[in-house]
Design a protein around this motif. Structure first.
Motif, PDB file in Angstrom:
ATOM      1  N   LEU A   9       2.112  16.645   1.134  1.00 24.92           N
ATOM      2  CA  LEU A   9       2.524  17.850   1.869  1.00 24.92           C
ATOM      3  C   LEU A   9       1.966  19.107   1.208  1.00 24.92           C
ATOM      4  O   LEU A   9       1.546  20.042   1.882  1.00 24.92           O
ATOM      5  N   GLU A  10       1.971  19.108  -0.125  1.00 20.77           N
ATOM      6  CA  GLU A  10       1.429  20.263  -0.838  1.00 20.77           C
ATOM      7  C   GLU A  10      -0.060  20.431  -0.540  1.00 20.77           C
ATOM      8  O   GLU A  10      -0.536  21.533  -0.257  1.00 20.77           O
ATOM      9  N   ARG A  11      -0.813  19.325  -0.559  1.00 21.96           N
ATOM     10  CA  ARG A  11      -2.254  19.407  -0.292  1.00 21.96           C
ATOM     11  C   ARG A  11      -2.515  19.845   1.153  1.00 21.96           C
ATOM     12  O   ARG A  11      -3.438  20.620   1.417  1.00 21.96           O
ATOM     13  N   LEU A  12      -1.690  19.338   2.077  1.00 15.98           N
ATOM     14  CA  LEU A  12      -1.833  19.736   3.474  1.00 15.98           C
ATOM     15  C   LEU A  12      -1.561  21.224   3.642  1.00 15.98           C
ATOM     16  O   LEU A  12      -2.302  21.933   4.325  1.00 15.98           O
ATOM     17  N   SER A  13      -0.506  21.699   2.992  1.00 17.39           N
ATOM     18  CA  SER A  13      -0.178  23.122   3.107  1.00 17.39           C
ATOM     19  C   SER A  13      -1.287  23.976   2.510  1.00 17.39           C
ATOM     20  O   SER A  13      -1.630  25.036   3.053  1.00 17.39           O
ATOM     21  N   VAL A  14      -1.884  23.516   1.405  1.00 16.10           N
ATOM     22  CA  VAL A  14      -2.967  24.272   0.782  1.00 16.10           C
ATOM     23  C   VAL A  14      -4.194  24.301   1.691  1.00 16.10           C
ATOM     24  O   VAL A  14      -4.836  25.349   1.875  1.00 16.10           O
ATOM     25  N   ALA A  15      -4.536  23.153   2.290  1.00 13.41           N
ATOM     26  CA  ALA A  15      -5.698  23.108   3.177  1.00 13.41           C
ATOM     27  C   ALA A  15      -5.515  24.033   4.374  1.00 13.41           C
ATOM     28  O   ALA A  15      -6.420  24.807   4.733  1.00 13.41           O
ATOM     29  N   LEU A  16      -4.347  23.970   4.998  1.00 12.22           N
ATOM     30  CA  LEU A  16      -4.073  24.857   6.136  1.00 12.22           C
ATOM     31  C   LEU A  16      -4.069  26.316   5.707  1.00 12.22           C
ATOM     32  O   LEU A  16      -4.607  27.187   6.401  1.00 12.22           O
ATOM     33  N   LEU A  17      -3.448  26.583   4.569  1.00  8.65           N
ATOM     34  CA  LEU A  17      -3.326  27.958   4.094  1.00  8.65           C
ATOM     35  C   LEU A  17      -4.698  28.557   3.780  1.00  8.65           C
ATOM     36  O   LEU A  17      -5.015  29.673   4.211  1.00  8.65           O
ATOM     37  N   VAL A  18      -5.521  27.821   3.038  1.00  5.72           N
ATOM     38  CA  VAL A  18      -6.835  28.352   2.662  1.00  5.72           C
ATOM     39  C   VAL A  18      -7.695  28.566   3.897  1.00  5.72           C
ATOM     40  O   VAL A  18      -8.308  29.634   4.080  1.00  5.72           O
ATOM     41  N   ALA A  19      -7.746  27.573   4.781  1.00  2.00           N
ATOM     42  CA  ALA A  19      -8.604  27.683   5.968  1.00  2.00           C
ATOM     43  C   ALA A  19      -8.166  28.825   6.874  1.00  2.00           C
ATOM     44  O   ALA A  19      -8.982  29.650   7.309  1.00  2.00           O
ATOM     45  N   SER A  20      -6.865  28.908   7.155  1.00  2.00           N
ATOM     46  CA  SER A  20      -6.390  29.947   8.070  1.00  2.00           C
ATOM     47  C   SER A  20      -6.465  31.338   7.442  1.00  2.00           C
ATOM     48  O   SER A  20      -6.825  32.312   8.107  1.00  2.00           O
ATOM     49  N   ALA A  21      -6.162  31.428   6.136  1.00  2.00           N
ATOM     50  CA  ALA A  21      -6.204  32.730   5.476  1.00  2.00           C
ATOM     51  C   ALA A  21      -7.639  33.256   5.399  1.00  2.00           C
ATOM     52  O   ALA A  21      -7.888  34.443   5.679  1.00  2.00           O
ATOM     53  N   VAL A  22      -8.579  32.392   5.031  1.00  2.00           N
ATOM     54  CA  VAL A  22      -9.978  32.823   4.965  1.00  2.00           C
ATOM     55  C   VAL A  22     -10.471  33.236   6.348  1.00  2.00           C
ATOM     56  O   VAL A  22     -11.131  34.272   6.517  1.00  2.00           O
ATOM     57  N   PHE A  23     -10.118  32.467   7.374  1.00  2.00           N
ATOM     58  CA  PHE A  23     -10.541  32.819   8.737  1.00  2.00           C
ATOM     59  C   PHE A  23      -9.956  34.162   9.152  1.00  2.00           C
ATOM     60  O   PHE A  23     -10.663  35.011   9.724  1.00  2.00           O
ATOM     61  N   GLU A  24      -8.674  34.394   8.885  1.00  2.00           N
ATOM     62  CA  GLU A  24      -8.022  35.625   9.331  1.00  2.00           C
ATOM     63  C   GLU A  24      -8.641  36.865   8.695  1.00  2.00           C
ATOM     64  O   GLU A  24      -8.966  37.837   9.383  1.00  2.00           O
ATOM     65  N   VAL A  25      -8.809  36.859   7.381  1.00  2.00           N
ATOM     66  CA  VAL A  25      -9.278  38.081   6.725  1.00  2.00           C
ATOM     67  C   VAL A  25     -10.746  38.361   7.037  1.00  2.00           C
ATOM     68  O   VAL A  25     -11.137  39.521   7.260  1.00  2.00           O
ATOM     69  N   PHE A  26     -11.556  37.324   7.107  1.00  2.00           N
ATOM     70  CA  PHE A  26     -12.981  37.583   7.324  1.00  2.00           C
ATOM     71  C   PHE A  26     -13.304  37.788   8.801  1.00  2.00           C
ATOM     72  O   PHE A  26     -14.196  38.579   9.132  1.00  2.00           O
ATOM     73  N   SER A  27     -12.597  37.139   9.711  1.00  2.00           N
ATOM     74  CA  SER A  27     -12.801  37.458  11.127  1.00  2.00           C
ATOM     75  C   SER A  27     -12.283  38.860  11.432  1.00  2.00           C
ATOM     76  O   SER A  27     -12.875  39.590  12.230  1.00  2.00           O
ATOM     77  N   GLY A  28     -11.190  39.258  10.785  1.00  2.00           N
ATOM     78  CA  GLY A  28     -10.711  40.621  10.947  1.00  2.00           C
ATOM     79  C   GLY A  28     -11.700  41.645  10.422  1.00  2.00           C
ATOM     80  O   GLY A  28     -11.896  42.702  11.027  1.00  2.00           O
ATOM     81  N   LEU A  29     -12.343  41.326   9.291  1.00  2.00           N
ATOM     82  CA  LEU A  29     -13.358  42.224   8.736  1.00  2.00           C
ATOM     83  C   LEU A  29     -14.520  42.396   9.713  1.00  2.00           C
ATOM     84  O   LEU A  29     -15.000  43.514   9.952  1.00  2.00           O
ATOM     85  N   LEU A  30     -14.985  41.297  10.302  1.00  2.00           N
ATOM     86  CA  LEU A  30     -16.089  41.381  11.260  1.00  2.00           C
ATOM     87  C   LEU A  30     -15.653  42.109  12.537  1.00  2.00           C
ATOM     88  O   LEU A  30     -16.469  42.791  13.167  1.00  2.00           O
ATOM     89  N   ASN A  31     -14.386  41.982  12.890  1.00  2.00           N
ATOM     90  CA  ASN A  31     -13.912  42.676  14.086  1.00  2.00           C
ATOM     91  C   ASN A  31     -13.938  44.188  13.911  1.00  2.00           C
ATOM     92  O   ASN A  31     -14.350  44.912  14.823  1.00  2.00           O
ATOM     93  N   ILE A  32     -13.505  44.684  12.756  1.00  2.00           N
ATOM     94  CA  ILE A  32     -13.516  46.140  12.584  1.00  2.00           C
ATOM     95  C   ILE A  32     -14.951  46.667  12.471  1.00  2.00           C
ATOM     96  O   ILE A  32     -15.201  47.846  12.720  1.00  2.00           O
ATOM     97  N   ALA A  33     -15.883  45.777  12.119  1.00  2.00           N
ATOM     98  CA  ALA A  33     -17.300  46.154  12.141  1.00  2.00           C
ATOM     99  C   ALA A  33     -17.927  45.935  13.520  1.00  2.00           C
ATOM    100  O   ALA A  33     -19.111  46.218  13.704  1.00  2.00           O
ATOM    101  N   GLU A  34     -17.123  45.398  14.451  1.00  2.00           N
ATOM    102  CA  GLU A  34     -17.558  45.110  15.824  1.00  2.00           C
ATOM    103  C   GLU A  34     -18.774  44.185  15.854  1.00  2.00           C
ATOM    104  O   GLU A  34     -19.721  44.387  16.616  1.00  2.00           O
ATOM    105  N   TRP A  35     -18.734  43.159  15.025  1.00  2.00           N
ATOM    106  CA  TRP A  35     -19.774  42.130  15.006  1.00  2.00           C
ATOM    107  C   TRP A  35     -19.096  40.802  15.279  1.00  2.00           C
ATOM    108  O   TRP A  35     -18.204  40.382  14.536  1.00  2.00           O
TER     109      TRP A  35
END
Length: 386
Positions: free
Chosen positions: A114-140
């Motif tokens: 469960l810990e490994r699953l939570s880490v995999a979900l957390l890392v993947a979703s967190a990285v996607f959120e912050v970097f897709s948000g960064l590209l959005n404010i740059a309108e790319w």
């Protein structure tokens, strides 16, 4: 006498990576995680506010608040500012915990799975959120999917994975939460100064990112706005523009014979000169964009509720607004009754006392309090009573 045969020296065997560096420990991970968790909490709450103001459910469309007038400017500025800071925090957090990705065996128990699953979900979703948000404010947008619904959906995945991770790691978090916690006694004492230096450096990096970007929404710091995609004072009539008239397909030929059409029980149409002849209202309201920038500006025009009353609209009526632009997700916009009846919701004709420039929506645009910029429709050609 024969010479002895030289001994063959076998090459050293490759060894698995050894993570003996300091600060890859639970105390450091917990200290950084506190800051990162707070940043994600702010991003999640302000992101919900932004999403539901832009895409209100049918049951809430008529009751969204139009006050305070600066509400959306504040929450979206916090959302983007905290999201940018979270990029630094996330990178440091990943640095502190990456040796645990190589533990063996990878799954030791149900709790560990469960810990490994939570880490995999957390890392993947967190990285996607912050970097897709960064590209959005740059309108790319280098992806084939629509940003808004995917970013919103993954935000729920990130929030859920954070809660799962906290639940699984609660004993370890509790043990290393403070300096006096029992768990810290097991850590090398000499790591304390290095940990403090790391946290000071992290705080300085977050502060630097914030100071060089927050000026796009907090205008007193506009002079330090070095890394943000927008500067609040740059653009036609000293106001930024995300979508120009040319980009929206609004040509001078389309504006030449422009008239505003108002549909309702008593439909009518008005020319630009006739709109200017009606009683005018002046209001200082922010234009606040989803990319995080916001600027206060002085708008002049006709109150939308006066136009609806002239069309015979009932008191509880909402309004649908249609733009001249030839495409785009927000070409047609709806306002609930509270926005439509608000005395500060204007069909704006002027900006800072001057006629709107084409890029700011000439001949007429919507400006309303506590409203996302994508819903402040430009080049308005039709108002429909709902």
């Amino acid at each position: 006498m024969t010479a002895p045969t030289p001994r063959r020296v076998s090459p050293p065997r490759p060894r698995p990576p050894s993570f003996s560096g300091r600060l890859h420990d639970a105390r450091t991970a917990t200290a950084v995680g506190r800051w990162l968790g707070a940043a994600f909490a702010v991003c999640f709450v302000t992101g919900l506010i932004s999403h539901y103001l832009q895409h209100p459910p049918s049951w809430a469309a008529d009751s969204l608040p139009s006050r305070p007038v600066w509400g959306y400017a504040l929450t979206q500025g916090l959302h983007v500012g905290t999201g940018l800071a979270a990029i630094v925090l996330l990178l440091v957090k990943l640095w502190t915990v990456y040796p645990r990705l190589f533990v063996w065996p990878p799954l030791r128990s149900v709790r560990h799975a469960l810990e490994r699953l939570s880490v995999a979900l957390l890392v993947a979703s967190a990285v996607f959120e912050v970097f897709s948000g960064l590209l959005n404010i740059a309108e790319w947008y280098p992806w084939p999917f629509s940003f808004v619904p995917v970013h919103f959906a993954v935000a729920w995945v990130a929030a859920g994975s954070i809660l799962l991770h906290i639940a699984v790691k609660a004993p370890e978090i509790r043990a290393h939460w403070s300096r006096r916690s029992a768990g810290t006694l097991e850590l090398p004492a000499q790591d304390g100064p290095d940990r403090r230096s790391l946290m000071l450096g992290l705080g300085a990096a977050v502060g630097a990112v914030t100071l060089t970007t927050v000026g796009q929404s907090f205008t007193p710091l506009a002079g330090l706005d070095l890394l943000a995609p927008r500067h609040p004072g740059y653009g036609p009539q000293s106001l930024p523009v995300n979508r120009t008239a040319a980009a929206a397909g609004v040509s001078p030929r389309m504006l030449r014979d422009w008239r505003l059409e108002v549909r309702g029980p008593l439909p009518y149409s008005l020319t630009h000169a006739q709109l200017l002849a009606l009683p005018q209202t002046v209001a200082e309201l922010p234009i606040a964009c989803v990319e995080g920038w916001s600027v206060d500006a002085v708008w002049g025009g006709v109150r939308v509720r006066d136009l609806l009353d002239r069309a015979g609209a009932p008191p509880g009526a909402a309004v649908r607004v249609t733009s001249l632009e030839v495409g785009g997700a927000y070409r047609v916009m709806e306002m609930g009754r509270d926005y439509a009846r608000d005395p500060l919701t204007l069909l704006a004709l002027t900006l800072h006392g001057q006629p709107l420039s084409p890029d700011h929506g000439f001949p007429a645009r919507i400006i309303a309090p506590n409203r996302p910029g994508v819903l402040q429709t430009k080049w308005v050609t039709l108002l429909e009573v709902l």
